[in-house]
Design a protein around this motif. Sequence first.
Motif, PDB file in Angstrom:
ATOM      1  N   LEU A   6       0.870  -0.958  -0.045  1.00 51.08           N
ATOM      2  CA  LEU A   6      -0.071  -0.002   0.186  1.00 51.08           C
ATOM      3  C   LEU A   6       0.979   1.323   0.054  1.00 51.08           C
ATOM      4  CD1 LEU A   6      -2.753   1.323   0.292  1.00 51.08           C
ATOM      5  CD2 LEU A   6      -2.470   1.055   2.651  1.00 51.08           C
ATOM      6  N   LYS A   7       0.514   2.348  -0.815  1.00 49.47           N
ATOM      7  CA  LYS A   7       1.345   3.484  -0.891  1.00 49.47           C
ATOM      8  C   LYS A   7       0.148   4.639  -0.563  1.00 49.47           C
ATOM      9  CE  LYS A   7       4.031   4.214  -4.481  1.00 49.47           C
ATOM     10  NZ  LYS A   7       4.383   4.680  -5.914  1.00 49.47           N
ATOM     11  N   VAL A   8       0.754   5.302   0.566  1.00 50.47           N
ATOM     12  CA  VAL A   8       0.007   6.677   1.228  1.00 50.47           C
ATOM     13  C   VAL A   8       0.985   7.786   1.146  1.00 50.47           C
ATOM     14  CG1 VAL A   8      -1.281   4.896   2.705  1.00 50.47           C
ATOM     15  CG2 VAL A   8       0.604   6.009   3.528  1.00 50.47           C
ATOM     16  N   ARG A   9       0.277   8.930   1.454  1.00 53.76           N
ATOM     17  CA  ARG A   9       1.080  10.076   1.481  1.00 53.76           C
ATOM     18  C   ARG A   9       1.062  10.328   3.025  1.00 53.76           C
ATOM     19  NH1 ARG A   9       1.874  12.981  -2.887  1.00 53.76           N
ATOM     20  NH2 ARG A   9       0.363  12.551  -4.795  1.00 53.76           N
ATOM     21  N   MET A  22       3.441 -13.650   8.317  1.00 53.16           N
ATOM     22  CA  MET A  22       2.313 -12.349   7.546  1.00 53.16           C
ATOM     23  C   MET A  22       3.226 -11.222   7.560  1.00 53.16           C
ATOM     24  SD  MET A  22      -1.140 -12.961  10.048  1.00 53.16           S
ATOM     25  CE  MET A  22      -1.677 -11.538   9.170  1.00 53.16           C
ATOM     26  N   GLN A  23       3.171 -10.703   6.246  1.00 53.83           N
ATOM     27  CA  GLN A  23       4.097  -9.715   5.951  1.00 53.83           C
ATOM     28  C   GLN A  23       3.696  -8.928   4.952  1.00 53.83           C
ATOM     29  OE1 GLN A  23       8.534 -10.426   5.605  1.00 53.83           O
ATOM     30  NE2 GLN A  23       8.575  -8.913   3.846  1.00 53.83           N
ATOM     31  N   ALA A  24       3.818  -7.455   4.969  1.00 53.24           N
ATOM     32  CA  ALA A  24       3.202  -6.691   4.043  1.00 53.24           C
ATOM     33  C   ALA A  24       4.188  -5.312   3.952  1.00 53.24           C
ATOM     34  CB  ALA A  24       2.011  -6.350   4.204  1.00 53.24           C
ATOM     35  N   THR A  25       3.870  -4.782   3.087  1.00 52.43           N
ATOM     36  CA  THR A  25       4.644  -3.180   2.754  1.00 52.43           C
ATOM     37  C   THR A  25       3.766  -2.059   2.917  1.00 52.43           C
ATOM     38  OG1 THR A  25       6.509  -4.695   1.744  1.00 52.43           O
ATOM     39  CG2 THR A  25       6.498  -2.105   1.451  1.00 52.43           C
ATOM     40  N   LEU A  26       3.922  -1.001   3.683  1.00 51.99           N
ATOM     41  CA  LEU A  26       3.377   0.297   3.602  1.00 51.99           C
ATOM     42  C   LEU A  26       4.567   1.165   3.000  1.00 51.99           C
ATOM     43  CD1 LEU A  26       0.907   1.932   4.420  1.00 51.99           C
ATOM     44  CD2 LEU A  26       1.812   2.288   6.499  1.00 51.99           C
ATOM     45  N   THR A  27       4.093   1.944   2.153  1.00 51.67           N
ATOM     46  CA  THR A  27       4.961   2.940   1.546  1.00 51.67           C
ATOM     47  C   THR A  27       4.464   4.198   1.693  1.00 51.67           C
ATOM     48  OG1 THR A  27       5.949   1.395  -0.331  1.00 51.67           O
ATOM     49  CG2 THR A  27       6.244   3.754  -0.552  1.00 51.67           C
ATOM     50  N   VAL A  28       5.241   5.170   2.365  1.00 55.64           N
ATOM     51  CA  VAL A  28       5.109   6.439   2.628  1.00 55.64           C
ATOM     52  C   VAL A  28       5.735   7.387   1.646  1.00 55.64           C
ATOM     53  CG1 VAL A  28       4.514   8.158   4.463  1.00 55.64           C
ATOM     54  CG2 VAL A  28       4.350   6.015   5.277  1.00 55.64           C
ATOM     55  N   ILE A  29       4.989   8.226   0.959  1.00 58.65           N
ATOM     56  CA  ILE A  29       5.518   9.316  -0.019  1.00 58.65           C
ATOM     57  C   ILE A  29       5.283  10.747   0.669  1.00 58.65           C
ATOM     58  CG2 ILE A  29       5.428   7.624  -1.744  1.00 58.65           C
ATOM     59  CD1 ILE A  29       2.882   9.312  -2.808  1.00 58.65           C
ATOM     60  N   SER A  30       5.970  11.591   0.200  1.00 59.26           N
ATOM     61  CA  SER A  30       6.067  13.049   0.668  1.00 59.26           C
ATOM     62  C   SER A  30       4.637  13.233   0.599  1.00 59.26           C
ATOM     63  CB  SER A  30       6.914  13.711  -0.071  1.00 59.26           C
ATOM     64  OG  SER A  30       6.733  14.986   0.128  1.00 59.26           O
ATOM     65  N   ASP A  31       4.102  14.182   1.466  1.00 50.87           N
ATOM     66  CA  ASP A  31       2.712  14.838   1.604  1.00 50.87           C
ATOM     67  C   ASP A  31       2.528  15.976   0.402  1.00 50.87           C
ATOM     68  OD1 ASP A  31       4.151  16.664   2.740  1.00 50.87           O
ATOM     69  OD2 ASP A  31       2.696  16.852   4.364  1.00 50.87           O
ATOM     70  N   THR A  32       3.429  16.347  -0.195  1.00 55.66           N
ATOM     71  CA  THR A  32       3.416  17.396  -1.278  1.00 55.66           C
ATOM     72  C   THR A  32       3.348  16.546  -2.597  1.00 55.66           C
ATOM     73  OG1 THR A  32       5.906  17.587  -1.026  1.00 55.66           O
ATOM     74  CG2 THR A  32       4.601  19.397  -0.195  1.00 55.66           C
ATOM     75  N   PRO A  33       2.281  16.857  -3.291  1.00 57.51           N
ATOM     76  CA  PRO A  33       2.175  16.262  -4.753  1.00 57.51           C
ATOM     77  C   PRO A  33       3.133  16.555  -5.481  1.00 57.51           C
ATOM     78  CG  PRO A  33       0.080  17.609  -3.930  1.00 57.51           C
ATOM     79  CD  PRO A  33       1.329  17.779  -2.935  1.00 57.51           C
TER      80      PRO A  33
END
Length: 130
Positions: A60-63, A118-129
Amino acid sequence: MISSFENASVARVTRRFALLALLALCALPYASLTAQQLQQSTAVEHVVTIENMQFIPFSLKVRAGERVRWVNKDYFPHTATARGDMFDSKVIASQSNWTWVAHTPGDHTYICTLHPSMQATLTVISDTPP
Ligand SMILES: [Cu+2]
């Protein structure tokens, strides 16, 4: 002896007090929210479903600033625990959930400490578009 006039005014005062108490109770949750909580409550929320021993979606990719809610639909507890110390839900009971507000950008691999396969990945990207 209490006259009917006194009875009526006591009833009026009691009704008014009950109404005020009710209004105060209704306002309480809003009054106790900080500006930050209000901001978070209106932010984007992503849901990761935990079901059949899997985190869905797996990736999952989130800001930064967005919320991620893990919902445990299995009939036993799980955790969502980052391999670093970025986040740790501790035990999420069956049919319960846990929310985290994303901040530091990066790839965060996480596991369930109760079922480490049980493993997964959370990708956090910068909050500026971009
Ligand atoms: Cu688990």
